[in-house]
Every structure is written in C-alpha cells, then in structure tokens.
Design a protein around this motif. Structure first.
Motif, PDB file in Angstrom:
ATOM      1  N   GLY A   8     -50.467 -47.063 -68.928  1.00 45.26           N
ATOM      2  CA  GLY A   8     -49.242 -46.500 -68.366  1.00 45.26           C
ATOM      3  C   GLY A   8     -48.268 -46.085 -69.449  1.00 45.26           C
ATOM      4  N   PRO A   9     -46.988 -45.908 -69.126  1.00 45.85           N
ATOM      5  CA  PRO A   9     -46.459 -46.106 -67.777  1.00 45.85           C
ATOM      6  C   PRO A   9     -46.720 -44.919 -66.853  1.00 45.85           C
ATOM      7  N   VAL A  10     -46.837 -45.214 -65.549  1.00 47.25           N
ATOM      8  CA  VAL A  10     -46.973 -44.179 -64.519  1.00 47.25           C
ATOM      9  C   VAL A  10     -45.861 -44.433 -63.513  1.00 47.25           C
ATOM     10  N   VAL A  11     -44.776 -43.693 -63.642  1.00 42.35           N
ATOM     11  CA  VAL A  11     -43.607 -43.866 -62.786  1.00 42.35           C
ATOM     12  C   VAL A  11     -43.453 -42.623 -61.914  1.00 42.35           C
ATOM     13  N   VAL A  12     -43.546 -42.797 -60.602  1.00 41.27           N
ATOM     14  CA  VAL A  12     -43.398 -41.681 -59.671  1.00 41.27           C
ATOM     15  C   VAL A  12     -42.185 -41.911 -58.774  1.00 41.27           C
ATOM     16  N   VAL A  13     -42.116 -43.073 -58.149  1.00 42.13           N
ATOM     17  CA  VAL A  13     -41.013 -43.392 -57.242  1.00 42.13           C
ATOM     18  C   VAL A  13     -39.843 -43.997 -58.014  1.00 42.13           C
ATOM     19  N   GLY A  14     -40.118 -44.987 -58.858  1.00 34.67           N
ATOM     20  CA  GLY A  14     -39.046 -45.609 -59.615  1.00 34.67           C
ATOM     21  C   GLY A  14     -39.548 -46.693 -60.540  1.00 34.67           C
ATOM     22  N   GLN A  15     -38.836 -46.905 -61.642  1.00 31.65           N
ATOM     23  CA  GLN A  15     -39.215 -47.913 -62.623  1.00 31.65           C
ATOM     24  C   GLN A  15     -39.215 -49.314 -62.026  1.00 31.65           C
ATOM     25  N   GLN A  16     -38.369 -49.543 -60.990  1.00 35.01           N
ATOM     26  CA  GLN A  16     -38.281 -50.870 -60.388  1.00 35.01           C
ATOM     27  C   GLN A  16     -39.584 -51.272 -59.691  1.00 35.01           C
ATOM     28  N   PHE A  17     -40.476 -50.319 -59.458  1.00 36.24           N
ATOM     29  CA  PHE A  17     -41.753 -50.614 -58.813  1.00 36.24           C
ATOM     30  C   PHE A  17     -42.889 -50.742 -59.825  1.00 36.24           C
ATOM     31  N   CYS A  18     -42.546 -50.865 -61.094  1.00 38.11           N
ATOM     32  CA  CYS A  18     -43.550 -51.037 -62.146  1.00 38.11           C
ATOM     33  C   CYS A  18     -43.442 -52.439 -62.735  1.00 38.11           C
ATOM     34  N   ALA A  19     -44.564 -53.006 -63.121  1.00 38.56           N
ATOM     35  CA  ALA A  19     -44.590 -54.321 -63.758  1.00 38.56           C
ATOM     36  C   ALA A  19     -45.490 -54.243 -64.986  1.00 38.56           C
ATOM     37  N   PRO A  20     -45.199 -55.018 -66.030  1.00 43.38           N
ATOM     38  CA  PRO A  20     -45.993 -54.954 -67.258  1.00 43.38           C
ATOM     39  C   PRO A  20     -47.295 -55.755 -67.182  1.00 43.38           C
ATOM     40  N   TYR A  21     -47.721 -56.068 -65.975  1.00 41.08           N
ATOM     41  CA  TYR A  21     -48.953 -56.829 -65.776  1.00 41.08           C
ATOM     42  C   TYR A  21     -49.659 -56.303 -64.521  1.00 41.08           C
ATOM     43  N   VAL A  22     -50.876 -56.744 -64.311  1.00 38.78           N
ATOM     44  CA  VAL A  22     -51.630 -56.350 -63.119  1.00 38.78           C
ATOM     45  C   VAL A  22     -50.954 -56.913 -61.875  1.00 38.78           C
ATOM     46  N   VAL A  23     -50.739 -56.073 -60.879  1.00 36.50           N
ATOM     47  CA  VAL A  23     -50.133 -56.505 -59.619  1.00 36.50           C
ATOM     48  C   VAL A  23     -51.184 -56.429 -58.513  1.00 36.50           C
ATOM     49  N   ASP A  24     -51.449 -57.554 -57.869  1.00 38.84           N
ATOM     50  CA  ASP A  24     -52.377 -57.603 -56.747  1.00 38.84           C
ATOM     51  C   ASP A  24     -51.588 -57.605 -55.444  1.00 38.84           C
ATOM     52  N   LEU A  25     -51.863 -56.626 -54.596  1.00 37.22           N
ATOM     53  CA  LEU A  25     -51.170 -56.494 -53.323  1.00 37.22           C
ATOM     54  C   LEU A  25     -52.167 -56.528 -52.175  1.00 37.22           C
ATOM     55  N   THR A  26     -51.688 -56.860 -50.999  1.00 42.22           N
ATOM     56  CA  THR A  26     -52.480 -56.786 -49.776  1.00 42.22           C
ATOM     57  C   THR A  26     -51.775 -55.845 -48.812  1.00 42.22           C
ATOM     58  N   VAL A  27     -52.501 -54.844 -48.329  1.00 36.46           N
ATOM     59  CA  VAL A  27     -51.965 -53.895 -47.358  1.00 36.46           C
ATOM     60  C   VAL A  27     -52.619 -54.189 -46.017  1.00 36.46           C
ATOM     61  N   THR A  28     -51.821 -54.541 -45.021  1.00 33.71           N
ATOM     62  CA  THR A  28     -52.326 -54.889 -43.697  1.00 33.71           C
ATOM     63  C   THR A  28     -51.869 -53.846 -42.686  1.00 33.71           C
ATOM     64  N   LYS A  29     -52.818 -53.302 -41.960  1.00 37.79           N
ATOM     65  CA  LYS A  29     -52.522 -52.295 -40.943  1.00 37.79           C
ATOM     66  C   LYS A  29     -52.807 -52.893 -39.570  1.00 37.79           C
TER      67      LYS A  29
END
Length: 214
Positions: A19-40
């Motif tokens: 990175g960095p890859v900033v599209v929406v905003g810097q506040q949504f970036c972290a300097p480490y791997v972020v694991d998320l769960t998306v539930t529909k």
C-alpha cells in the motif's frame, strides 16, 4: 473512530502490495492485516442488509438498502450510522455497471469509482474497478477475480497480480438455518477496508443475476 483490533500476522501472498491504497479515507486504513466478516441477511426486516464486523464481533460498517428506489441502491454507513458511500446501479448500462459516490446521495461531483463486469458473458467472476479520475477507462484501476460458485475472490491492483484483499465464503450450520451468507474478508496492510467492503457488496449484487447483461 475506534481502531480496528489487530489480526494475527499472516504471510503475504505472492505479488501482494504493502500500500497505501486509500479510496474512501485514511481512517479506514490500518498498518496491519485486517480480518473482517461480512454477513448478508437473505430476508432483511430491518434497515441493515449487510453487516461488517471485526475479529471481536464489533460492527464497523453496515449497508442499508434503499427501498422504493427505481434503481438498485445501497448506502454504506459506519458504526454510528454516518453515511460513508452510496452505491447505485446505472440504468440501461452494459456490463451491469455500478457507480459509487462519497457520502449519501448520487451527486456526480461526488463520484469516486465505478464497477462493471470485465466481459458481458463470464464463466468466472471478473470485474473492473474504474476510478472517477480515469474517465477514458483505458485500463482498470483494480480488478476483482474469482469464482461465484465457490464464493471466493481476490482484489488486485489493475491487471497485475498485486493482491490487496481476499474474500472467501464461510459455511456454518447457524448461518444456513438463519438464512445468512457470511464472507471472511482479509484486507492487506494500508488498504482502505471501506473500499473493499463496498466491492464485496457490489460483487454480490452483480452475481444475483449471472445471465444479466443490463
């Protein structure tokens, strides 16, 4: 905004980017791997169709569908229900194009990027992500590649093999009973996770109709 809890370190994939890859905003970036769960939710009776949670189960983003809209439309909000992005399918467009705008609403001045099928007919999922700053669309800025039936994909920089995020479907008995689709999303360091979450939502919408060419 509260910091996203740090995930356990994982080896970087071949061709991955720091990175960095900033599209929406810097506040949504972290300097480490972020694991998320998306539930529909298969059938949502509330105002939240998707929920994005961190490794501790805390909701960091939600997606609200817009009812009574002439077009497919959804709004990505943060944990405090502040609008982050508005996603809307473009009418009468080839390749099932979606447009994404900053904040709430679809003012053309707030257009951030578009997402469309790379080819009209596909056996495997392949989507092009075009930034608003790339009006000629000579090359895509990001590419989503994967298998719809296996519900797995990667997000890469342009047409390269530089991976910025990966998604895989999670199967649990509880989710099947409750009629939910759950996806595990790994966002690489310094990559905008709000941007990645919006791509997962659009990917799901485009794949609702595999034969669609509108």
């Amino acid at each position: 905004m509260a910091a996203i809890p740090m995930a356990m370190p994982v080896p970087a994939a071949a061709g991955s980017v720091c990175g960095p890859v900033v599209v929406v905003g810097q506040q949504f970036c972290a300097p480490y791997v972020v694991d998320l769960t998306v539930t529909k939710k298969a059938l949502s009776l509330s105002d939240s169709d998707f929920a994005v949670t961190d490794i501790n189960g805390n909701v960091v983003l939600k997606v609200k569908g817009v009812v009574f809209s002439l077009r497919d439309r959804a709004v990505l909000v943060d944990a405090a229900n502040n609008p982050v992005l508005t996603m809307q399918q473009k009418m009468f467009s080839m390749h099932r194009r979606w447009q994404v705008f900053r904040g709430e609403g679809t003012n053309p001045e707030n257009l951030l990027f578009s997402v469309k099928k790379s080819k009209l007919f596909q056996l495997k999922t392949e989507l092009d992500v075009i930034m608003a700053s790339n009006p000629n669309e000579d090359e895509c800025d990001f590419k989503i590649k994967g298998s719809y039936f296996e519900r797995s994909c990667t997000v890469c920089l342009g047409n390269s093999d530089s991976i910025i995020a990966q998604m895989n479907r999670k199967y649990t008995v509880k989710n099947v009973i409750l009629g939910k689709d759950t996806f595990g999303v790994t966002v690489y360091p310094n990559v905008d996770y709000a941007f990645i979450a919006s791509l997962i939502v659009i990917l799901d919408e485009i794949n609702k109709d595999r034969a669609g060419d509108d």
